[in-house]
Structure formats: structure tokens, C-alpha cells
Write an enzyme that holds these catalytic residues in place. Structure first.
Site, short mmCIF file in Angstrom:
data_model
loop_
_atom_site.label_atom_id
_atom_site.label_comp_id
_atom_site.label_asym_id
_atom_site.label_seq_id
_atom_site.Cartn_x
_atom_site.Cartn_y
_atom_site.Cartn_z
N SER A 1 39.59 128.19 124.48
CA SER A 1 40.17 127.65 125.71
C SER A 1 39.04 127.33 126.67
CB SER A 1 41.14 128.64 126.34
OG SER A 1 40.40 129.64 127.01
N LYS A 2 39.42 126.71 127.76
CA LYS A 2 38.40 126.32 128.75
C LYS A 2 37.61 127.50 129.28
CE LYS A 2 39.69 122.03 130.74
NZ LYS A 2 40.92 121.94 131.49
N ARG A 3 38.26 128.66 129.31
CA ARG A 3 37.56 129.85 129.80
C ARG A 3 36.27 130.11 129.02
NH1 ARG A 3 39.76 134.52 128.61
NH2 ARG A 3 41.29 133.57 127.24
#
Ligand code: GLU
Ligand code: ZN
Length: 303
Positions: free
Chosen positions: A239-241
Site C-alpha cells: 500500500s502507499k504506506r
């Protein structure tokens, strides 16, 4: 029988490299068999899905060299290709199933079940036995017939499930009117003539439910191929995290799409670790599901 594959993204955000890898594998699987390919937009959730994300997905896929014969932008004989426009198909299917209204609240369902936290509890049958409560918004559940549903997949093996007792009577339409993914995906794959479903491994445990619905609705069965999810270092879902760039960011940043395709193909074991750049179409001839490996992604060649 002619092969029809599909990619069915939910336009609830920008596509990350993991989504793109699944799309690439689904496309390769169809094209390697000389099959047709359908793009279906799974925008059932009116709160999370946005038209802007649909446009971005389409641009991303085209940029990567993935094309389709039917889809919301190109039309085709089995449209519409947005699930938000297909309610009449789901209603028609629902009417053919043994269903009942359920007004249980989330809290009541949680309290009734001894399921461990985080696991979807088996529906305890409250509204089936006592009827729904008047005046409350009602979900529609399927009274799933007894028996064992069998899902098969060349990578995952076999998953047998007694849907009625292991899952319970599950929701086909939510209390707010939104159609459930499980029903929509089965109805649409059949209506669009899909023969081969290639998608992420996270959906494998849904497959027996879908097989069971297909059977109850007397729809043709499909072949399944569940492909590994691209994981971030540490094993979490990407994910973007994790600082993984989304496809649109790479595209807008002027990246070379053939380098991105090469990175996706290296991570899935389709090309050697030294390949820098490759067109998606150049991968079709050598593609076989048995070649797919669950490798880590690196945007730079490693050898
Ligand atoms: N719309 C689902 C997703 O984006 C995919 C459904 C499917 O491929 O069956 O996760
Ligand atoms: Zn209920």
C-alpha cells in the site's frame, strides 16, 4: 470454447503496482490462449468509488500496454461494464434465489457469535427463524443450501466448503441497497461470458461461495487462477504506506512503461532478473500460469 478473461478493478483509489501485476497476469492469461479480454468496473460501493479513479485505471492500463475488447470506454455486446449500472441483472438473479430479509445489527451479530475477533461470524439464523424487525433497514441474505462447494485452482489446489454451516446465510444486498460483491461478480462473469477468472489470492476464500451461487443460479462454472499478491518488504499487503509508488505517479512522473512492465514481470518470474524493459505484448508468447512465482518487486533490475 473461446477464452474470455477479465480484469475487474474497484475504482476506490489509485492502482498500485500490485493491482497492475494482477491486471497484467489476467491479460496475459487471456491473450496467451488467444482469448478476449473484458474490463469491468466494480463500483458497487457508492461511498468509496469515484469516476476519477476509473479514468485513472483506464489510463494506467493503456499506458502499460494492456488492452481490452469490451469495457466502459470501448463498449461491447455485454454492457454496461460498470456494476453501478447493472442493478437489474442482480435483482433478476436475487429473485431466483431463496432469500430472506435480515435486520440484525452489526452489534447483534457480533454478540450472537463466539467467533474470534476479526473473523466474520457465521450468521446465527435469527431473522430466518423469527422474521425481520419491522421499521429497520433490511439486508437480503441467501438461505444457502446444504452441501459442499468445491473450488479448484491450479496454484491454490482445492478448497471445499459447506457454505451453509461454515459461512452461513450471507448477504447479497446490504441494508442501504448496495449489492454484495459475491452476487455481482458471479452474475457479471456469467453475463459477460467470462471463462477464466484471474485475480489476487485474497479472493480465493470467496471462491466456494461464488461456486455455490453459480450452481444455485445454474450459471456456467469458470476456471480460476489466483495469483500472489505483491507484498511489501515485511510481508504486508502493498500500500502507499510502504512508499510504493502508484502507477499514475510513475506515469505522470515520466517513467518508461516498459521498465515498469519489466519490473512486474521480473517479480512474477516471467522474465530473467536482468531484463530492464519489455512491452506487455512481448510477454504473451511465453506466458504460462505454471511460470508464475511470488517474487518481491524491485523497480531496478537486480542482475
Ligand atoms: N473488484 C475486486 C477487487 O478489486 C476484484 C474482484 C474479482 O476479480 O473477482 O479486489
Ligand atoms: Zn438477521
Amino acid at each position: 470454447m473461446a477464452v474470455v478473461g477479465r480484469y475487474a478493478p474497484s475504482p476506490s483509489g489509485r492502482q498500485h503496482l500490485g493491482n497492475a501485476r494482477t491486471a497484467l497476469l489476467a491479460w496475459l492469461h487471456a491473450r496467451a490462449q488467444g482469448g478476449r479480454f473484458v474490463l469491468r468496473i466494480e463500483d458497487l460501493d457508492p461511498i468509496r468509488c469515484r469516476a476519477i479513479h476509473e479514468r485513472t485505471v483506464i489510463e494506467d492500463l493503456r499506458w502499460l500496454g494492456i488492452d481490452w475488447d469490451e469495457g466502459p470506454d470501448v463498449g461491447g455486446g455485454h454492457g454496461p461494464y460498470r456494476q453501478s449500472e447493472r442493478s437489474s441483472h442482480y435483482a433478476e438473479a436475487l429473485a431466483r434465489l431463496d432469500t430472506f430479509a435480515c435486520t440484525c445489527t452489526r452489534r447483534e451479530l457480533r454478540d450472537a457469535a463466539a467467533a474470534p475477533h476479526g473473523v466474520e461470524p457465521v450468521y446465527p439464523g435469527t431473522c430466518l427463524r423469527h422474521g425481520a424487525v419491522a421499521g429497520r433497514p433490511a439486508a437480503i441474505r441467501w438461505h444457502a443450501p446444504p452441501g459442499r462447494a468445491r473450488a479448484e485452482d491450479p496454484r491454490m489446489g482445492v478448497l471445499e466448503q459447506d457454505v451453509a454451516t461454515e459461512i452461513g446465510d450471507f448477504v447479497l444486498r446490504r441494508g442501504d441497497g448496495a449489492w454484495a460483491y459475491q452476487l455481482a461478480v458471479v452474475v457479471d462473469d456469467a453475463a459477460m461470458g467470462v471463462t477464466d477468472v484471474v485475480r489476487g489470492e485474497d479472493l480465493w476464500t470467496s471462491t466456494p461461495r461464488q461456486v455455490w451461487l453459480q450452481r444455485a443460479l445454474q450459471l456456467p462454472s469458470v476456471r480460476y487462477l489466483h495469483v500472489p499478491l505483491l507484498l511489501a518488504d515485511g510481508g504486508d499487503k502493498l500500500s502507499k504506506r510502504h512508499g510504493a509508488p502508484d502507477i499514475a505517479a510513475l506515469r505522470e512522473g515520466g517513467a518508461d512503461p516498459q521498465r515498469v512492465v519489466a519490473a512486474l514481470a521480473r517479480s512474477a518470474g516471467l522474465v530473467s532478473p536482468s531484463i530492464h524493459a519489455v512491452a506487455a505484448a512481448a510477454l504473451v508468447a511465453d506466458f504460462a500460469p505454471s511460470r508464475i512465482v511470488d517474487g518481491p518487486l524491485s523497480l531496478e533490475p537486480t542482475a
